[in-house]
Every structure is written in C-alpha cells, then in structure tokens.
Design a protein around this motif. Structure first.
Motif, PDB file in Angstrom:
ATOM      1  N   LEU A  60      65.369  77.371  30.358  1.00 42.15           N
ATOM      2  CA  LEU A  60      64.824  75.945  30.794  1.00 42.15           C
ATOM      3  C   LEU A  60      65.884  74.940  31.381  1.00 42.15           C
ATOM      4  N   ALA A  61      66.967  74.659  30.435  1.00 41.29           N
ATOM      5  CA  ALA A  61      67.962  73.990  30.760  1.00 41.29           C
ATOM      6  C   ALA A  61      68.574  74.310  31.956  1.00 41.29           C
ATOM      7  N   ILE A  62      68.930  75.537  32.423  1.00 41.63           N
ATOM      8  CA  ILE A  62      69.522  76.050  33.444  1.00 41.63           C
ATOM      9  C   ILE A  62      68.635  75.835  34.704  1.00 41.63           C
ATOM     10  N   ALA A  63      67.335  76.346  34.449  1.00 43.32           N
ATOM     11  CA  ALA A  63      66.351  76.164  35.450  1.00 43.32           C
ATOM     12  C   ALA A  63      66.087  74.523  35.982  1.00 43.32           C
ATOM     13  N   ALA A  64      66.150  73.527  35.124  1.00 49.00           N
ATOM     14  CA  ALA A  64      66.023  72.233  35.579  1.00 49.00           C
ATOM     15  C   ALA A  64      67.052  71.690  36.515  1.00 49.00           C
ATOM     16  N   LEU A  99      62.971  71.882  23.510  1.00 50.79           N
ATOM     17  CA  LEU A  99      63.794  71.636  22.625  1.00 50.79           C
ATOM     18  C   LEU A  99      63.682  70.970  21.254  1.00 50.79           C
ATOM     19  N   SER A 100      62.407  70.424  21.251  1.00 47.40           N
ATOM     20  CA  SER A 100      61.783  69.826  20.009  1.00 47.40           C
ATOM     21  C   SER A 100      61.585  71.047  18.998  1.00 47.40           C
ATOM     22  N   LEU A 115      53.275  74.388  32.571  1.00 49.38           N
ATOM     23  CA  LEU A 115      54.330  73.748  33.296  1.00 49.38           C
ATOM     24  C   LEU A 115      55.083  74.525  34.267  1.00 49.38           C
ATOM     25  N   VAL A 116      55.803  75.773  33.731  1.00 51.64           N
ATOM     26  CA  VAL A 116      56.366  76.530  34.590  1.00 51.64           C
ATOM     27  C   VAL A 116      55.325  77.151  35.760  1.00 51.64           C
ATOM     28  N   VAL A 117      54.191  77.522  35.311  1.00 49.82           N
ATOM     29  CA  VAL A 117      53.400  77.964  36.392  1.00 49.82           C
ATOM     30  C   VAL A 117      53.032  77.022  37.466  1.00 49.82           C
ATOM     31  N   ALA A 118      52.908  75.797  36.923  1.00 51.01           N
ATOM     32  CA  ALA A 118      52.848  74.686  38.006  1.00 51.01           C
ATOM     33  C   ALA A 118      53.963  74.459  38.824  1.00 51.01           C
ATOM     34  N   THR A 119      55.145  74.570  38.267  1.00 53.60           N
ATOM     35  CA  THR A 119      56.338  74.698  38.842  1.00 53.60           C
ATOM     36  C   THR A 119      56.511  75.875  40.238  1.00 53.60           C
ATOM     37  N   LEU A 120      56.142  77.013  39.724  1.00 59.92           N
ATOM     38  CA  LEU A 120      56.142  78.229  40.631  1.00 59.92           C
ATOM     39  C   LEU A 120      54.878  78.088  41.745  1.00 59.92           C
ATOM     40  N   ILE A 121      53.911  77.243  41.477  1.00 62.21           N
ATOM     41  CA  ILE A 121      53.044  76.984  42.628  1.00 62.21           C
ATOM     42  C   ILE A 121      53.754  75.877  43.363  1.00 62.21           C
ATOM     43  N   VAL A 122      54.429  75.070  43.026  1.00 62.13           N
ATOM     44  CA  VAL A 122      54.933  73.760  43.848  1.00 62.13           C
ATOM     45  C   VAL A 122      56.154  74.641  44.935  1.00 62.13           C
ATOM     46  N   SER A 173      61.482  66.659  44.177  1.00 59.49           N
ATOM     47  CA  SER A 173      61.473  65.862  42.733  1.00 59.49           C
ATOM     48  C   SER A 173      60.660  66.343  41.835  1.00 59.49           C
ATOM     49  N   LEU A 174      59.477  66.561  42.250  1.00 56.52           N
ATOM     50  CA  LEU A 174      58.527  67.083  41.012  1.00 56.52           C
ATOM     51  C   LEU A 174      59.027  68.509  40.434  1.00 56.52           C
ATOM     52  N   MET A 175      59.366  69.487  40.999  1.00 62.84           N
ATOM     53  CA  MET A 175      59.809  70.646  40.370  1.00 62.84           C
ATOM     54  C   MET A 175      60.541  70.472  39.318  1.00 62.84           C
ATOM     55  N   PRO A 176      61.796  69.877  39.376  1.00 64.57           N
ATOM     56  CA  PRO A 176      62.758  69.510  38.097  1.00 64.57           C
ATOM     57  C   PRO A 176      61.915  68.821  37.070  1.00 64.57           C
ATOM     58  N   TRP A 177      61.175  67.966  37.501  1.00 63.72           N
ATOM     59  CA  TRP A 177      60.444  67.130  36.250  1.00 63.72           C
ATOM     60  C   TRP A 177      59.428  68.014  35.744  1.00 63.72           C
ATOM     61  N   LEU A 178      58.696  68.903  36.309  1.00 60.42           N
ATOM     62  CA  LEU A 178      58.009  69.757  35.506  1.00 60.42           C
ATOM     63  C   LEU A 178      58.633  70.503  34.389  1.00 60.42           C
ATOM     64  N   VAL A 179      59.540  71.042  35.129  1.00 59.96           N
ATOM     65  CA  VAL A 179      60.466  71.889  34.123  1.00 59.96           C
ATOM     66  C   VAL A 179      61.214  71.045  33.189  1.00 59.96           C
ATOM     67  N   ALA A 180      61.687  70.189  33.357  1.00 59.06           N
ATOM     68  CA  ALA A 180      62.293  69.104  32.468  1.00 59.06           C
ATOM     69  C   ALA A 180      61.304  68.666  31.424  1.00 59.06           C
ATOM     70  N   THR A 181      60.054  68.444  31.831  1.00 61.26           N
ATOM     71  CA  THR A 181      59.100  68.102  30.761  1.00 61.26           C
ATOM     72  C   THR A 181      58.889  69.350  29.842  1.00 61.26           C
ATOM     73  N   ALA A 182      58.732  70.690  30.395  1.00 64.81           N
ATOM     74  CA  ALA A 182      58.497  71.900  29.632  1.00 64.81           C
ATOM     75  C   ALA A 182      60.017  71.778  28.701  1.00 64.81           C
TER      76      ALA A 182
END
Length: 653
Positions: free
Chosen positions: A279-283, A263-264, A359-366, A249-258
């Motif tokens: 990022l949208a595809i990855a999330a 998007l902004s 955030l992406v590096v954190a996702t890759l670590i997880v 659950s944490l991985m999509p949250w990290l990518v969605a945060t990115a």
C-alpha cells in the motif's frame, strides 16, 4: 541576475540530491558510518538551495520581471501582490518547482526528526528520498525550468494569471495538495528502506505511521479546499465532477486511507506486513500517476496543465522506474515476511482488512473510469465517456458495507470477539440511527426516497456508533471525565475521522437529494420564489477591481417579510486577455446555502440568473476538515516522539 541565481541554486540542489542518493545508500550497504552521517546535512542543504530558487521565482513575479518567460506568461503588473505569489505555482513550471520545494522540505524534516532511528534505516530512508529528488530535479532543470529568459525581446506586460486561479482557494489548495502528494513519498521511502533492510516488522510501521498520517491529513485538506473552490468559483453549483484531475487526487487518498489503517494493524499486532508495504508503494505511485495525468497533455480540464508530451513521457518513465523498482524489491523480499499475530474472523484485524479491501476496490473503480477513456482514445478506438452516473452508482454500492463496517469496527477487540459483547451496542446504535433519521427526514421533507433514507441512515449510524464506543471506553474508568482524559490521541484521531466521514455522507446525500435550482429572467423589481425564499432583483451595478471590470447583479433575499441577506453576483471582464468570469454570490449557512449566479444580459433591461438552494452542502467541507484534523492530532502522541526501545532498534538492524 536573480533568475540566474534561482537556476544556479537549483543546480546546486541537484548536486546535493545526487550525493544524498549515493552516499547514505552506499554507506548503509558497506557499513560506512561516515557516509551515512552525511545524509542529514545533504538533505538540509538541498532544501536550503531549493527554497532559495523558489524565492527567486517569487521575487521575479513580485517585481514584474517579464524578461522571465514564466512570469510573462503567468503574471501581470496589475495583479494584486498575493496573486503574484500565487502565480508562481499557477503554471506548469512553477508548480513543479513547488513540488520540488515540498519534496526537499519533507526530506529535510525527516533528516531533522529521525535522530532516534538506527543509522542504517535513517540513511536508507534519506537515500530513497534523495533518489526521488534527483528525478524531479532532472525533470525541472532539463524540461521545465521556470527561469528561461525572453531576451533580447520581451513583453512590457504579462499575460496575467488565469482568472480561474485568482481565488483565495487557489492560494492554499495547490500547496496543501502537494504537501499530501509529496508527503506520501516518506511512507514510500520507509517501505523501501524496510525492504532493503529486510526487517518488515511492526517497528518500521510505528516510525512510518505519523509521517503517513500527516501527509494524508494535508491531502485530505487539499482535496476539501479544491472541492470548495470548484463550488464557489466555477459558478455551476457543484462540488465534484469526477473530472480526471479530481480523480487523480482521489486515488492516492483512497489508498493512503487504507494505508493508515493497515499501518495501525501492523504496528499493534504485527500482521498485514507485506500488504502494508504494498500500500505504501501504491499510494506514492498513484501520486506520480496523478502528476502524469495532469501534466502530460493527454486530457483537457480546467485543472490540467496541457504541456509538451515529452514532459509527460519523462514522468511516465520515472513512474515506471519508481513503481517497477519498488515492486521488484517487494517481490524479492515478500517471501521472507511472516505475520506474528493470530486472530479469528470476528476481530478488529478482519474489520480493518475488509476496510482496506473496500478502499482498494474503490481506487480500482476510479482508476478504470479515469484511464479507460484515455486508453480507448489513444488506441484510435474513438471517444467514450465514463462520467458521474457510473462513479456515483459504484460508490453508492460500496458505501453500504463500508459504512456499516466503519460503525462496527471500533466496537471490536483485537484477536477475537464474542457476539454477546457486540450485540447490545450494534442493536442500540442501529435502532437509534433508524429512529433519528426517520424523524429528521420525514419532518423536514415531503418526499423521502428509499436511497436517501438509507444513505442518511448510514451517516447517522457512523456518528452514533462512534459516540457509543467513545462512551463505553471512557466509562470503563468509572468516571467519564477521567476516562476521556486517558484515551490516547490515536483514538481521538479515529473519532475525528469517523465523525468527519459521517458529516460527509450526510452532506452529500442531502444536498444531492434536495438541492433545487431555477433559471429566471428578471428585470429590476422582479421577484422570484424558490422554496421559502423570495429573491428580489434590484438591478445591476458597475464594479471595478485591481485588474478587472464588470457588473454585479444585486439581489435581496427575503423570507416572509424579513430580509435574509443581499447577494452580489458578479460577471467580471479581465483587462488582460478580455476573459469573462462568473463569480457566484453565496449566503452560507450551517444547514443550507443560497447560491446565485449572474448570466447574460437579455433584451429590455432583463438579466438571466440562476438560483440554487443547497441544503447541508457545507457539511461536506466541515467533514473534510474534521477528517484532515485526524491526520494532525496523532503528531502530538508521545509514542511517536519517544526514542525507540532497545528491542525495536535490534529488530530494525
């Protein structure tokens, strides 16, 4: 009859989902407006039939219809009615049906709330969502139907709901989590629709942003409630174990945060276009990966649904189609994408880009820490363990630059900045953070380690920097009151998110550094000391619930001569299955929790107890709630409810 109605309704929903996948996409391709106009009705009809199917399963659970295999395995006649409803998603098949309900619900909502979009884009978004619905409906109808019967022989009593799931947190945790998981499919659909249209500009980012923020808000809230459930229900005093299912659950949250930050930038400055689509595809792909991890049977976890591996293979195949198809389309279109804006190194664009990188590096670590042990084992190389020390160390390293940048980011302007504009805010914020943190920690604790001091300072820095920026932006208008009123809701969403993260950082740091525990053996009348509190064991009394019996250890907590509270820590024995569960007793406070777990009965009338003093642990969940609110505040921003301008429509076409 009702279960058959549920299965038939799901079959009809499947038919509508196939039509939703075909008609609007073909209509958009050929310019057939009639086919495109059919999409909203098909989406709403699909949701109606899935909802009817889900209602049928709830009815079967409430009426104790043990001829239905799913009800017999996951419910019982002794369950309270609210846990009977919870049992409809307490097992694999029911959880997948809940996923389908969420998927159909999001699709119908998109159909209703996107009337202002050009028909070509609207049809493609709904067509992609229809395709995703087809995949999960095939999976449910062929491999995971919750409506299978046990006829002619069926049990007179069910096996009961897993005692771990008989908790208020589990009533709301899975629906919230699934709302987040499935909601990311809308961001995915907008990205694929933009790729199909060939118009990857800031217009699609503007239309996609509120949907993505909402899904991210639900996912944040779901993770927060799940953490609280683990803390309150499992009796170990912890709140996150880096379990593979938690990581899922944490991985999509990290990518969605990115993604929401990217998007902004794409919406406001017209840059990072291809990165935002990726990022949208990855999330959403990581949401599907999490589903595979939980439901493939390749892991053992208190959270997992270990099931038939064939089901896992189907999800893996569907994941390959979604990810492969999305990346293939991305590869075909990415060369056509050009950024419009220009910016210097010291700018908000670069700060948000670095935010994305962390955030992406954190996702890759997880991802690495979660999948490597599984791959290692499946390849016959033996078992390896990547646990809490690895994740904690890696995230601690990433936290320092991430938090510093998060504090500086709001100070920055778009395009470029001058150091003179930034230095006063940064210096004042940094000095205030150091002084406040030192005064706070050294006055409260005898020992303050450098790591604790650094991490707490980072949390305070994010908090202070956010309010310095809030003050400076409001003061521009002369009157603070007037300035605050003129700040947009998207800005307030940022404030909530950053303040929430400050609470999370401080809470994690202080509860990790200063939590203490003590295992004691106590007879009635004995007193144990922990920090400034005395725990007097009053004895054990019998308890009786709707479907369980057991004992409750009664402990009076004193501070000096004053009674603070009385705790009742339970050891339950569930009637069906004779399973034992520990129910911790918690006296919650803003700055500390007193946590008590009852162990086994010992000789001579003594009982083992575990006592915890956990400072600031509740700040993590307060912070999580504040962060999730950031995802919902933006829904009230008028910019995202207004019809698109003529130039936006022309760009989308």
């Amino acid at each position: 009859m009702i279960p058959e109605l549920g299965y038939f309704s799901l079959t009809l929903a499947m038919v509508l989902s196939v039509l939703l996948c075909i008609f609007p996409l073909w209509g958009a391709h050929t310019g057939n407006l009639r086919l495109m106009r059919a999409a909203p009705s098909l989406a709403i009809g699909q949701f109606a039939f899935v909802a009817l199917s889900f209602a049928a399963l709830i009815y079967a659970s409430l009426t104790d219809d043990f001829t239905v295999s799913y009800v017999a395995y996951h419910s019982s006649s002794t369950l309270p009615w609210y846990y009977k409803i919870t049992s409809t998603w307490g097992g694999h098949e029911g959880a997948i049906l809940l996923w389908l309900l969420m998927q159909a619900g999001w699709t119908a909502l998109v159909a209703v709330r996107t009337k202002a979009l050009p028909w070509i884009l609207r049809a493609r978004v709904l067509g992609v969502l229809g395709f995703l619905g087809v995949g999960f409906m095939i999976y449910t109808l062929l491999l995971s139907s919750p409506f299978e019967r046990l006829l002619p022989y069926f049990p007179v009593e069910g096996r009961d709901l897993n005692p771990l799931l008989q908790d208020p947190g589990m009533i709301i945790h899975p629906p919230l989590l699934y709302m987040g998981y499935v909601g990311l499919s809308v961001a995915f659909a907008f990205a694929i629709a933009a790729l199909l249209t060939g118009k990857l500009d800031n217009t699609w980012a503007k239309w996609s942003r509120p949907w993505t923020m909402t899904a991210w808000g639900f996912l944040t809230l779901g993770i927060t409630i799940g953490s609280w459930w683990a803390y309150a229900e499992l009796g170990w005093g912890g709140w996150w174990f880096w379990d593979p299912v938690e990581n899922a659950s944490l991985m999509p949250w990290l990518v969605a945060t990115a993604l929401i930050h990217s998007l902004s930038v794409t919406e406001k400055r017209g840059v990072f276009k291809s990165w935002t689509v990726l990022l949208a595809i990855a999330a959403f792909s990581l949401s599907l990966l999490g589903t595979f991890i939980v439901r493939s049977g390749i892991i053992v976890s208190v959270h997992a649904f270990a099931t038939d591996p064939n089901r896992g293979l189907f999800i893996l195949g569907f994941l390959a189609v979604v990810v492969g198809g999305g990346l293939a389309l991305y590869g075909l279109r990415v060369s056509q994408v050009k950024s419009e804006g220009r910016y210097k190194f010291v700018s908000r664009e670069v700060a948000l880009w670095l935010n994305n990188i962390f955030l992406v590096v954190a996702t890759l670590i997880v991802l690495l820490g979660t999948l490597l042990p599984l791959v290692h084992k499946e390849m016959g190389l033996g078992s390896i363990s990547i646990g809490e020390p690895f994740f904690n160390k890696m995230f601690a390293i990433l936290l320092v630059p991430f938090a510093i940048l998060m504090g500086i980011g709001p100070f920055l302007r778009w395009k470029q900045n001058k150091w003179a504009f930034l230095q006063n805010k940064i210096v004042v914020g940094a000095l205030a953070s150091i002084v406040i943190t030192c005064a706070w920690l050294f006055s409260s604790y005898e020992v303050v380690t450098p790591l604790t001091l650094l991490a707490t300072t980072l949390g305070v820095w994010v908090f202070i920097a956010t309010f310095i920026d809030l003050y400076s932006k409001a003061a521009v208008h002369g009157s603070l009151k007037l300035g605050i009123k003129r700040l947009g809701l998207s800005y307030w969403a940022m404030v909530l998110g950053h303040v929430g993260l400050a609470f999370v950082i401080a809470g994690i740091t202080l509860t990790s550094a200063y939590s203490v525990e003590r295992d004691v053996s106590m007879k009635p009348g004995d007193v144990a000391q922990l920090n400034q509190y005395q725990y007097r064991f009053e004895g054990v009394k019998e308890i009786r619930g709707a479907n369980y019996g057991g004992h409750a250890g009664v402990v009076t907590v004193l501070k000096g001569n004053d009674t603070v509270t009385r705790l009742y820590a339970e050891k339950r024995r569930y009637d069906i299955g004779m399973q034992f569960m520990t129910e911790a007793a918690i006296d919650a406070g803003f700055t500390r929790d007193l946590y008590l777990a009852l162990g086994e009965q010992l000789s001579e009338g003594a009982w083992s107890l575990r006592i915890y003093h956990k400072p600031f642990v509740r700040w993590m969940w307060i912070g999580g709630i504040l962060i999730s609110l950031a995802g919902f505040v933006i829904l009230f921003d008028k910019r995202y409810r207004a019809a698109p301008r003529k130039d936006e429509i022309e760009r989308a076409l």
